[in-house]
Design an enzyme around this catalytic site. Structure first.
Site, short mmCIF file in Angstrom:
data_model
loop_
_atom_site.label_atom_id
_atom_site.label_comp_id
_atom_site.label_asym_id
_atom_site.label_seq_id
_atom_site.Cartn_x
_atom_site.Cartn_y
_atom_site.Cartn_z
N LYS A 276 0.61 -1.24 0.03
CA LYS A 276 0.08 -0.04 -0.12
C LYS A 276 1.06 1.15 -0.02
CE LYS A 276 -3.93 -1.57 2.80
NZ LYS A 276 -5.23 -1.58 1.65
N ARG A 350 -10.26 -11.54 1.75
CA ARG A 350 -11.08 -12.62 1.19
C ARG A 350 -10.28 -13.90 1.17
NH1 ARG A 350 -11.50 -9.25 -4.35
NH2 ARG A 350 -11.04 -7.87 -2.52
N1 BES Z 1 -8.16 -3.84 4.37
C1 BES Z 1 -8.36 -3.49 3.37
C2 BES Z 1 -9.45 -2.67 2.74
C3 BES Z 1 -9.74 -1.29 3.67
C4 BES Z 1 -9.36 -0.32 2.89
C5 BES Z 1 -10.14 -1.25 4.77
C6 BES Z 1 -9.64 1.07 3.27
C7 BES Z 1 -10.52 0.13 5.33
C8 BES Z 1 -10.04 1.24 4.68
C9 BES Z 1 -8.16 -4.71 2.21
O1 BES Z 1 -7.50 -5.60 2.76
C10 BES Z 1 -7.70 -4.17 0.79
O2 BES Z 1 -6.83 -3.93 0.97
N2 BES Z 1 -8.54 -4.21 -0.14
C11 BES Z 1 -8.25 -3.52 -1.23
C12 BES Z 1 -8.85 -4.71 -2.46
C13 BES Z 1 -8.25 -4.57 -3.99
C14 BES Z 1 -6.66 -4.84 -3.90
C15 BES Z 1 -8.91 -5.40 -4.72
C16 BES Z 1 -8.91 -2.24 -1.64
O3 BES Z 1 -9.97 -2.13 -1.19
O4 BES Z 1 -8.32 -1.41 -2.26
MN MN Z 2 -5.55 -5.53 1.90
#
Ligand code: BES
Ligand code: MN
Ligand code: ZN
Length: 495
Positions: A276, A350
């Site tokens: 990230k 997931r």
């Molecule tokens: N934990 C995150 C989701 C999240 C994002 C929670 C912002 C709270 C605030 C999750 O694991 C994630 O990184 N999701 C990605 C999915 C994508 C790679 C398809 C996302 O939402 O960007």
């Molecule tokens: Mn994630």
């Protein structure tokens, strides 16, 4: 702190009387009497516009005739606009103030301001919630702690005797939900260098001991033996031991199938090798809020001795990058036998949920609800007000929407149509773990649905509601969706 309900005025025994004021209404019952005793003093102050009725404005009043009974008046706005949210808001402001004073006894007359289409017991629940949440603090890591509240007792006034019994029940539920949500908030707010998967395991063990729940913990070796390839893929880059934690609450006869709650417990989500950006990483200690919700809900259910069986399953893992971490285009074989091509190591939630869902089959659950901070997309779709709800069963979805409404912890349903499934096709495996930018919350649920074919299942995406994650000083866990889930179980138990 003790909260009591009484239908007779408590003026004599209290050290503070709390009243709400509407802009466009006569004084309610007991306030009318108090004002009369003070010779119309409050009316006079209002006439001179020294007291206003804007929502949340506070007026402490001491009068020589009632020296031992100061009043606290809180503005409640227009009666015609009075609703559950405003009621909670006004009560929270009033009690926040009270908690910061030396006052130890309060008679609360906000129950005299009825909410349209809502019962007195409902009001009691809202107020109980406000009394407790206004005193929530998380200063475990502050050198200087905020002084503890002096408040020992709140006497909540009931307009009449006929609601006494239901109001007592509502009070008990309100307290249990507030305790459960506070437990969830504490775990969520804990930093990830302390709140590791091992810490979650120990918190679960402690909870199990306190509430006589049975607990089973699978460590990495046992997961390997079971072939939980999806969880094992995510944990590869971390030095923290992963755990699958299973808690069972048995409030009903064995023959009743359990309600299953599955929590995403990513104790920190760096994104893994699909790292990230730095700014998006702040807030990712909250990525275990689904797991914390399972624990908080079990705590409340046990406290209420709900006559249902519940199984809580938590997948506790840290998502880290590094030389040993899983990578984009790796293919994992899940516990179900289905293979998954990893497109993004940041779509880790997931993956761990997939194996937890499959593991859940052995409990032959009545329904299965997973709770996860799963997608940033749900924040775009619903903001911070509603939890995203997706389900393979419309009755279950309806039950959860109703529970959200009843508890004022709202959810909103998104479609889980077959049409979206093609977005997660992979040329090399049974599925890919991401489905592109479009409908990110739905395609994440589509992925999960492939591991939930054997039962009635719903998914709660709480990325927008479990915590406020952005802004440096505004970050905090909310305890959601503990109220929704406890309400769901209460509703099920009463059927
Ligand atoms: N934990 C995150 C989701 C999240 C994002 C929670 C912002 C709270 C605030 C999750 O694991 C994630 O990184 N999701 C990605 C999915 C994508 C790679 C398809 C996302 O939402 O960007
Ligand atoms: Mn994630
Ligand atoms: Zn995550």
């Amino acid at each position: 702190m003790k909260i009591t309900l009484r239908a007779t005025p408590a003026t004599q025994q209290s050290s503070l009387l709390l009243f709400g004021l509407f802009e466009d209404e006569e004084f309610s019952g007991e306030l009318k009497a108090v004002d009369k005793a003070l010779g119309g003093y409050i009316k006079q102050l209002m006439k001179q516009q020294l007291i206003k009725t804007e929502l949340g404005s506070l007026y402490p009043i001491i009068h020589p005739k009632m020296e031992k009974c100061p009043l606290l008046l809180v503005g409640c706005g227009k009666k015609s606009e009075w609703d559950a949210k405003k009621c909670k808001h006004a009560a929270t402001i009033a009690f926040k103030h009270i908690h910061s004073t030396p006052i130890n006894k309060v008679a609360c007359y906000l129950t005299e301001l009825p909410i349209k289409n809502q019962s007195v017991p409902f009001l009691v629940r809202q107020l109980t919630d406000a009394i407790f949440t206004s005193d929530y603090r998380f200063d475990a890591f502050k050198s200087k702690k905020q002084p503890a509240s002096h408040l020992k007792e709140v006497m909540m006034h009931l307009p009449d005797h006929k609601h006494q019994k239901e109001a007592e029940i509502a009070l008990k539920q309100g307290i249990a939900i507030a305790n459960g949500a506070a437990f969830t908030k504490d775990l969520g707010n804990m930093p990830s260098n302390i709140c590791t998967p091992t810490y979650l395991r120990d918190a679960a063990k402690k909870l199990a001991k306190e509430h006589k729940l049975s607990i089973t913990v699978l460590d990495k070796k046992q997961m390997e033996k079971q072939k939980m390839g999806a969880i094992l893929g995510v944990t590869k880059g971390s030095r923290e031991e992963p755990y699958l934690i299973i808690l069972e609450y048995k409030g009903a006869n064995k023959k009743h199938k359990p309600y299953a709650l599955i929590g995403k417990g990513i104790t920190f989500d760096t994104g893994g090798n699909s790292l990230k950006p730095a700014d998006s990483m702040v807030g990712m200690k909250y990525d275990m809020c689904g797991a914390a919700t399972v624990l908080g809900t079990l705590k409340a259910a046990a406290e209420l001795k709900l006559p249902v069986n519940i199984v809580g399953i938590i997948a506790a893992v840290e998502n880290m990058p590094g030389g040993n971490a899983y990578k984009p285009e790796d293919i994992l074989t899940s516990l179900s036998g289905q293979t998954i091509e990893v497109i993004s190591t940041d779509a880790e939630g997931r993956l761990i949920l997939a194996d937890a869902l499959t593991y859940c089959e052995r409990y032959h659950p009545e329904t299965v609800i997973d709770i996860a901070t799963l997608t940033g997309a749900v924040v775009i779709a619903l903001g911070h007000h509603a939890t995203g709800l997706l389900s393979n069963d419309d009755n279950l979805a309806a039950d959860l929407l109703k529970a959200g409404h009843d508890s004022q912890d709202k959810a909103w349903q998104l479609p889980l149509w077959e049409d979206y499934q093609e977005q997660i096709k992979s040329p090399f495996a049974d599925m890919a773990n991401v489905g592109g930018r479009a409908a990110g919350t739905i395609t994440a649920a589509c992925f999960l649905s492939r591991f939930a074919k054997k039962f009635r299942w719903a998914h709660l995406d709480v990325a927008g509601t479990a915590a406020m994650m952005s802004g440096t000083s505004e970050r905090r866990a909310t305890g959601r969706p503990v109220p929704l889930l406890v309400q769901y179980l209460i509703n099920r138990a009463s059927e």
